[in-house]
Write an enzyme that holds these catalytic residues in place. Structure first.
Site, PDB file in Angstrom:
ATOM      1  CE  LYS A 183     -11.741   6.858 -18.915  1.00  0.00           C
ATOM      2  NZ  LYS A 183     -12.055   8.165 -18.361  1.00  0.00           N
ATOM      3  CE1 TYR A 233     -15.612  10.463 -16.993  1.00  0.00           C
ATOM      4  CE2 TYR A 233     -15.299  10.702 -14.635  1.00  0.00           C
ATOM      5  CZ  TYR A 233     -15.565   9.912 -15.737  1.00  0.00           C
ATOM      6  OH  TYR A 233     -15.779   8.567 -15.561  1.00  0.00           O
ATOM      7  CG  ASP A 237      -8.989  15.277 -16.254  1.00  0.00           C
ATOM      8  OD1 ASP A 237      -8.258  14.565 -16.975  1.00  0.00           O
ATOM      9  OD2 ASP A 237     -10.056  14.858 -15.753  1.00  0.00           O
ATOM     10  NE  ARG A 277      -2.874   0.529   3.351  1.00  0.00           N
ATOM     11  CZ  ARG A 277      -2.122   0.734   4.438  1.00  0.00           C
ATOM     12  NH1 ARG A 277      -1.345   1.805   4.524  1.00  0.00           N
ATOM     13  NH2 ARG A 277      -2.144  -0.123   5.433  1.00  0.00           N
TER      14      ARG A 277
HETATM   15  C1  LIG Z   1     -12.599   8.686 -17.117  1.00  0.00           C
HETATM   16  C2  LIG Z   1     -12.247  10.040 -16.694  1.00  0.00           C
HETATM   17  C3  LIG Z   1     -12.027  10.347 -15.348  1.00  0.00           C
HETATM   18  C4  LIG Z   1     -12.218   9.332 -14.234  1.00  0.00           C
HETATM   19  O1  LIG Z   1     -11.297   8.292 -14.320  1.00  0.00           O
HETATM   20  P1  LIG Z   1     -11.609   6.786 -13.826  1.00  0.00           P
HETATM   21  O2  LIG Z   1     -10.343   6.085 -14.161  1.00  0.00           O
HETATM   22  O3  LIG Z   1     -12.793   6.295 -14.619  1.00  0.00           O
HETATM   23  O4  LIG Z   1     -11.901   6.850 -12.372  1.00  0.00           O
HETATM   24  C5  LIG Z   1     -11.654  11.646 -15.037  1.00  0.00           C
HETATM   25  N1  LIG Z   1     -11.518  12.595 -15.988  1.00  0.00           N
HETATM   26  C6  LIG Z   1     -11.737  12.331 -17.288  1.00  0.00           C
HETATM   27  C7  LIG Z   1     -11.577  13.432 -18.286  1.00  0.00           C
HETATM   28  C8  LIG Z   1     -12.100  11.053 -17.689  1.00  0.00           C
HETATM   29  O5  LIG Z   1     -12.331  10.811 -18.982  1.00  0.00           O
END
Ligand SMILES: *Cc1c(COP(=O)(O)O)cnc(C)c1O
Length: 393
Positions: free
Chosen positions: A195, A99, A170, A46
């Site tokens: 992603k 998001y 982000d 962890r």
């Molecule tokens: C998918 C996404 C998130 C959240 O990420 P997870 O891995 O699904 O928790 C945050 N910001 C954007 C722009 C995303 O596409």
């Protein structure tokens, strides 16, 4: 080392004890100590793990900073930033498009804890200045989800700093292949590693990156203290995915660019949102602040009613209906009923997220097959016949 070489070699010398060419998966919960507190730098997974720390070093190198903490999901990463930096009474300014999960986290988890989140027109300097009064954090998405709006990140970060706020970007949609937020003034970068970085739609993961150790330290503390860490195996999968990151993203850029141009000329499409199109209001900023590519996601407003849009997104051959983006398999979704369903309908309308908006995440299939798949669906809509296929030739 340059970007592509960093992805393959940085912090990834052959394993000294075995000669293994590829970073091993150190799938263990704990590490044996010589005597209490005397160990090889790892005591409990962890807190830290060799596979994870290799991934953190590589991601940091790709974003051009020294500090990275990897989390069990993108939202766990976002939560760590918010929990580390915000206290009751604090104010967060965000882009209007956000998001859905970030919106929910801010409103439904941090709202009751006394944090105020306001969505501001970050592209309007006066509106941004007003919103930033007394703000602790500026939370930027650019390009935004799902309408691919583009903001001047450098100008927004500069405004945040003038007000004593930290700027978080982000960078999920762009990936460091297309955009380097730290070069534009960001204090923190967050990724849904799920992603483009991992890239194969086979894991959930997030990351927080920072330049300043003082900003990073509370986030790193929370990674261990609250424990939303990824498995060593998932870290290994991401290290594998990163080795082809730029190849994947460059191809996705090219295919999305191709599809956006074709769709823009199609009679069944009312509007295409893609920063690579000269018609896009943020095109000039995207050219200026990006690294040449405009991303693998585009969204289109269809000339159709709700039932036809449902059919369009449900019946594609290659664009599979699903939330998420950035993987090798193309995906389609209807944000209003899927990714952004947690935003109340009247708020969605105010934000310009109609039910006819369809988001496409372009994968690595042959661009001609993807064009044909969309064309087939557009022709089935009860509107003007599409000329997409004719344009593909
Ligand atoms: C998918 C996404 C998130 C959240 O990420 P997870 O891995 O699904 O928790 C945050 N910001 C954007 C722009 C995303 O596409």
């Amino acid at each position: 080392m340059r970007f592509d070489t960093l992805a393959i070699h940085f912090a990834q010398d052959p394993d000294p004890s075995t000669g293994a060419l590829v970073t091993p998966i150190v799938q263990t919960s704990t590490f044996v100590q010589e005597s209490p507190g005397v160990h090889k730098g790892f005591d409990y997974t962890r807190t830290n793990n060799p596979t994870r720390s290799t991934l953190e070093r590589v991601l940091a190198a790709l974003e051009g900073v020294d500090h990275c903490a990897v989390f069990a999901s993108g939202l766990a990463a976002e939560n760590a930033i918010l929990q580390a930096l915000l206290r009751p009474g604090d104010r967060v300014v965000t882009t209007p498009d956000l998001y859905g999960g970030t919106f929910r986290l801010l409103r439904q988890v941090f709202g009751p804890l006394g944090v105020t989140a306001v969505q501001a027109d970050v592209g309007d300097p006066e509106a941004l200045e007003a919103a930033l009064l007394g703000a602790r954090l500026l939370w930027l998405e650019s390009p935004t989800n799902p309408r691919l709006q583009v903001y001047d990140i450098a100008a927004a970060c500069e405004a945040a700093h003038r007000h004593g706020a930290l700027a978080v970007v982000d960078n999920t949609f762009a990936s460091p292949v297309n955009q380097k937020p730290f070069e534009l003034g960001a204090d923190l970068v967050v990724h849904s590693v799920t992603k483009y970085l991992a890239g194969h739609s086979d894991l959930i993961q997030g990351a927080v990156l920072a330049r300043d150790p003082a900003v990073f330290q509370p986030v790193k503390f929370l990674q261990n203290a609250t424990g939303a860490v990824p498995s060593p195996f998932d870290c290994w999968l991401t290290l594998r995915g990163l080795k082809t990151l730029s190849l994947r993203v460059e191809r996705q850029n090219a295919t999305a660019f191709f599809l956006a141009h074709r769709l823009e000329r199609d009679g069944a499409v009312a509007r295409v949102h893609y920063p690579g199109l000269p018609s896009h209001p943020g095109h000039d900023i995207a050219v200026r602040q990006g690294r040449g590519g405009f991303g693998g996601v585009l969204s289109v407003e269809l000339r159709a009613d709700a039932a036809d849009v449902r059919r369009f997104v449900s019946e594609r051959r290659y664009f599979k209906l699903g939330e998420s983006l950035g993987g090798v398999k193309s995906l389609v979704c209807q944000p209003a009923t899927m990714t952004h369903a947690s935003i109340p309908p009247e708020e969605r309308r105010r934000l310009g997220l109609p039910d006819t908006l369809v988001r496409l995440s372009v994968g690595l299939e042959d661009p001609r097959d993807l064009a044909e798949d969309l064309e087939e669906g557009l022709r089935a809509l009860p509107s003007a016949p599409s000329d997409l296929l004719a344009a593909v030739g």
